[in-house]
Every structure is written in structure tokens, then in C-alpha cells.
Design an enzyme around this catalytic site. Structure first.
Site, short mmCIF file in Angstrom:
data_model
loop_
_atom_site.label_atom_id
_atom_site.label_comp_id
_atom_site.label_asym_id
_atom_site.label_seq_id
_atom_site.Cartn_x
_atom_site.Cartn_y
_atom_site.Cartn_z
NE ARG A 1 -2.04 13.34 18.06
CZ ARG A 1 -1.86 12.91 16.81
NH1 ARG A 1 -2.40 11.77 16.39
NH2 ARG A 1 -1.15 13.62 15.96
CG ASP B 1 -2.10 0.97 1.08
OD1 ASP B 1 -2.25 1.60 0.01
OD2 ASP B 1 -2.86 1.12 2.05
CE LYS B 2 -1.05 6.78 -2.29
NZ LYS B 2 -1.69 8.11 -2.35
CG HIS B 3 -0.26 7.22 4.61
ND1 HIS B 3 -1.61 7.22 4.90
CD2 HIS B 3 0.25 8.33 5.19
CE1 HIS B 3 -1.89 8.28 5.62
NE2 HIS B 3 -0.78 8.98 5.81
CB SER B 4 -0.48 10.63 0.22
OG SER B 4 -0.60 12.03 0.28
CB SER C 1 -1.85 8.85 14.37
OG SER C 1 -3.08 9.03 13.72
CB THR D 1 -8.56 8.45 -1.63
OG1 THR D 1 -7.25 9.00 -1.71
CG2 THR D 1 -8.75 7.47 -2.77
CE LYS E 1 -4.94 6.47 11.08
NZ LYS E 1 -5.31 7.84 11.33
CE LYS E 2 -2.58 3.85 4.49
NZ LYS E 2 -3.20 3.46 3.23
N1 URA Z 1 -3.11 11.72 9.80
C1 URA Z 1 -3.34 10.76 10.72
O1 URA Z 1 -3.92 9.72 10.44
N2 URA Z 1 -2.94 11.00 11.99
C2 URA Z 1 -2.29 12.12 12.36
O2 URA Z 1 -1.93 12.25 13.51
C3 URA Z 1 -2.05 13.11 11.39
C4 URA Z 1 -2.47 12.87 10.09
#
Ligand code: URA
Length: 436
Positions: free
Chosen positions: A167, A79-82, A182, A119, A186-187
Site C-alpha cells: 500500500r 488494550d487501547k489503540h490511538s 491493518s 510509544t 495487529k490489535k
Molecule cells: N496504522 C496502521 O497500522 N495501519 C494503517 O493502515 C494506518 C495506520
């Protein structure tokens, strides 16, 4: 363990041990710590940054606070995360191109945040598309087609949901450690073999300076690798929108033109092949990132990526003929008009965050939780850095629901563009590559 001991350490500017951070990460989801303790924890970490081992421990505990997917696929799961930007529609071209190259891509994506587009909001401009699917259906689609772009279920990283909400109201979002935990909790819950990170820098990025973007990229790569996932990051330019459109349906339209090679957006193409090349190399589907980039380009040129995209859209509830007939399916705004600059000249600077916020105010994003998005609005034909604009070449074209909304967006767009006499130095698309 006792939250008070961990918080006392943070108060004394001492780093908690990895096992203490691991406990706290789990306690966020189990309810063993209160909101007050979670807020003090977040503030303490802002003031006393974690060690690398501590960041990995917190990330893994937050990942393990919910479901962690595992896969038994005949190819690597990637996967990619931006970190988010404006006009960033890389996921649309990258996920199907990777699938066409033999990777499996359970792309768990997000919605717009602040001025940045999401997205899922873009894909929901496609009639019928649904981002909410069961894990069983996600497995089926990824197994059959190779890619699925969907939302995170409530069961993915619940510790992050809780900590993020705390936060948000305690002024503690801006911590490299907490952002890292964070994003990666998730990723990594998607059970990936390899991950590529697109860390944006510039006026439209979450991290606006090169120094902050680099620090985040290093933290993300080291933590993901420490958690057992092969990872590289590219620091990429967000001092202008990635493509000439900003807005949900408009970005899908420009993405479709690149995906089908009908009219290629150069920066979108270049970033897709660069990020894809990294992933193919990391996951063993190519010998080098350059060879991987060639494969991704081949999948786009041959139509194999477009074919995967069409099947994915149909599997997720959209039209079966989307690739051939996207113009017929995408919604159009009631008011479409050009926005001309106050004076002729060269685009010297773009406040990309202001462009993104103008899209949000048009109704293309959310001002508060629960707002319903208008997928048709936004900007197209946006002028890029160094381009001449004049009474004959507009800054862009606004797509709005009403004349009043179009006028307000035109004022905002003019305010976001600085017009000068000479061309600025053009930033590279890819500033830096961060490998472990
Ligand atoms: N995106 C996230 O998922 N978490 C953060 O803390 C900042 C950006």
C-alpha cells in the site's frame, strides 16, 4: 480460489464475498498472491469499499495469518489503540493505571510514523528499556505486573506487514477498509477481551476532518465487535499537541509528572481517565464508564499506577528506581532555548503536523528506515490554543543537538503557530463517543 477472479470482481466494482476476502487475507501471508496482485487488490478496495461482513472477514484472516495470543489471566485482557498524534503519551499513564485496577494489558505498540510520535520510541529514551521480548517473557510480565508495553514480534499479522508495504508504494494507504483491517489485525492478535480506540481528529491527526475520523471510528468499532472484541471509540482532539511537550524523553518527563501527580497535565489526565473508564466498563471491572474513570483517577492519585509503571520499566530492562529518579535517567539535549513569536497575541491555530515534523527534523523521529533517533530533542512548554504569547511568553522551548538545528526548529515552530488578536473557540478534548 483464484486471485484473478477476485480482482476481476473488484475491477467490475463488485464486492468480493467474505470467503474470497478471507482467502486473500491468508494468501498475503502464505505467498499465494504476488505483489502485483496485492497492489491491484488494495487499489480495487480503495475504489470499491467492502461490506461490513467483508471487512470483518479480511481482518480476521489477516489476524490469523500469524500468532494469535491467548491468555488465562484472573482478570480481563484489554488494550487501547490511538490513531496517532503529537504529544500523545496516554499509553504511559493508561497501561499502568488499568493494571492497578485489575486489568491485564499486553500493550503492543508502534514506532513513530510520519509526523506522529511512537510509544516505543518514547520508552526507549529510558536507558536499558527494551521493547523486544519473547512471547513467554511478555506473558510473565503481564501476569506479574499487569501491563507490558512492547513491540510486535515478526509473527504478529504477517499479512498486514506485506499488504502495508505494498500500500505504501501504490498510493493505497488511504482506505478506511484497509486501515481498519491493518490496525485491527495487529490489535486483535493480542487476544483481547476489550479494546478502546482513540481516533484523533484535527491538524495533527492522520484523519484531519471530523467526517473522516467519524467514518474510521465507526468502521473500527463495527469490525472489532464483528470479530468478537468488545470495543468503543472516542474521537479526540488533535488540533493542538495533547501535552506541552513533543519529543521522546521530554514526553516521558511530562508523563512522569502526571503519573506521579507531581504536576498534572490536564488534557493527558482527562484522556487517560476517559479511555480507561471505557475499558473498565467494557470489561466488567466498572458498572459504567464514569465509574471506571473514577477508578482510573484513584489509581493515579494513590500512586498504585506509578508503582506498576516502575515495576514494568524494571522488568523491561530499565532502571529499578525510575519513578523516583527519572530526572537523573533521562537524556538532555545540548542546546535548550526559548522560541518567541514574531509578534504578541493569542494562539489562534496550530499546524500540529508541522510541529511533529519539526521534531522529526530535529532527530526525534525517522526521515528514512533505519535512522537512529536522538531521544533528547523536541519541544517543551508549548503554548496551547487560546494562550497569550509575547516577548515574555515564548511559543515553546526547543531542545536540540546543535545551534543550527535549534534555529531551524525555531523557524518551523513559528511557522506552525498562527497568532491572532482574539481567542479562538476552543475545541473539546473529546468530540464524540462511538459505541456499537
Ligand atoms: N496504522 C496502521 O497500522 N495501519 C494503517 O493502515 C494506518 C495506520
Amino acid at each position: 480460489m483464484d486471485a484473478r477472479q477476485i480482482l476481476s470482481k473488484l475491477r467490475r466494482a463488485e464486492r468480493p464475498d467474505p470467503d474470497e476476502l478471507s482467502w486473500f487475507g491468508g494468501a498475503l501471508a502464505s505467498g499465494a498472491v504476488s505483489d502485483a496482485q496485492a497492489g491491484a487488490f488494495a487499489m480495487g478496495i480503495c475504489r470499491t469499499p467492502l461490506s461490513e461482513a467483508g471487512r470483518v472477514a479480511l481482518t480476521l484472516a489477516m489476524r490469523d495469518s500469524g500468532d494469535v495470543l491467548d491468555w488465562d489471566m484472573p482478570g480481563p485482557v484489554v488494550d487501547k489503540h490511538s490513531t496517532g498524534g503529537v504529544g500523545d503519551s496516554v499509553s504511559l499513564t493508561l497501561a499502568p493505571a488499568l493494571a492497578a485496577c485489575g486489568a491485564y494489558v499486553p500493550m503492543i505498540s508502534g514506532r513513530g510514523l510520519g509526523h506522529t510520535g511512537g510509544t516505543l520510541d518514547k520508552l526507549e529514551a529510558i536507558p536499558g528499556y527494551t521493547a523486544e521480548v519473547s512471547q513467554a517473557r511478555l506473558r510473565e510480565i503481564v501476569g506479574d505486573i499487569g501491563c507490558a508495553i512492547v513491540g510486535a514480534s515478526q509473527r504478529i499479522a504477517p499479512a498486514d506487514k506485506r499488504l502495508y508495504a505494498v500500500r505504501d508504494v501504490t498510493g493505497t494507504v488511504e482506505s478506511i477498509d484497509l486501515i481498519t483491517a491493518s490496525i485491527l489485525s495487529k490489535k486483535l492478535a493480542a487476544g483481547l477481551d476489550a479494546l478502546v480506540l482513540d481516533v484523533k481528529t484535527g491538524s495533527g491527526a492522520f484523519m484531519k476532518t471530523a467526517e473522516d475520523s467519524r467514518a474510521l471510528a465507526h468502521s473500527l468499532v463495527a469490525t472489532a465487535e464483528g470479530a468478537g472484541c468488545r470495543t468503543t471509540a472516542l474521537i479526540t482532539d488533535m488540533s493542538q499537541p495533547l501535552i506541552g511537550t513533543a519529543g521522546n524523553a521530554l514526553e516521558i518527563a511530562e508523563g512522569m509528572q502526571t503519573l506521579t501527580c507531581e504536576a498534572v497535565s490536564e488534557r493527558l489526565w482527562d484522556l487517560t481517565v476517559a479511555l480507561g473508564g471505557e475499558l473498565l466498563a467494557l470489561s466488567g471491572l466498572a458498572d459504567t464508564a464514569e465509574a471506571g474513570a473514577d477508578k482510573i483517577a484513584g489509581a493515579l492519585r494513590s500512586g498504585a499506577a506509578a508503582e506498576r509503571f516502575e515495576r514494568m520499566i524494571a522488568a523491561l530492562g530499565g532502571p529499578a528506581d525510575f519513578v523516583g529518579a527519572w530526572r537523573r535517567h533521562l537524556p538532555e539535549a545540548a542546546v535548550v532555548r526559548d522560541v518567541f513569536p514574531a509578534e504578541a497575541g493569542v494562539v489562534a491555530r496550530i499546524d500540529v503536523e508541522a510541529v511533529g515534523l519539526a521534531v522529526v527534523h530535529l532527530g526525534g523521529g525517522r526521515l528514512r528506515d533505519g535512522d537512529v533517533i536522538d531521544p533528547s530533542v523536541g519541544f517543551s512548554t508549548l503554548a496551547g490554543l487560546g494562550e497569550m504569547v509575547s516577548a515574555g511568553r515564548p511559543l515553546g522551548r526547543v531542545h536540540a543537538a546543535s545551534d543550527a538545528a535549534a534555529e531551524a526548529a525555531a523557524v518551523a515552530l513559528r511557522g506552525a503557530y498562527l497568532i491572532g488578536a482574539a481567542a479562538p473557540d476552543l475545541p473539546p478534548l473529546i468530540h464524540e463517543r462511538i459505541a456499537p
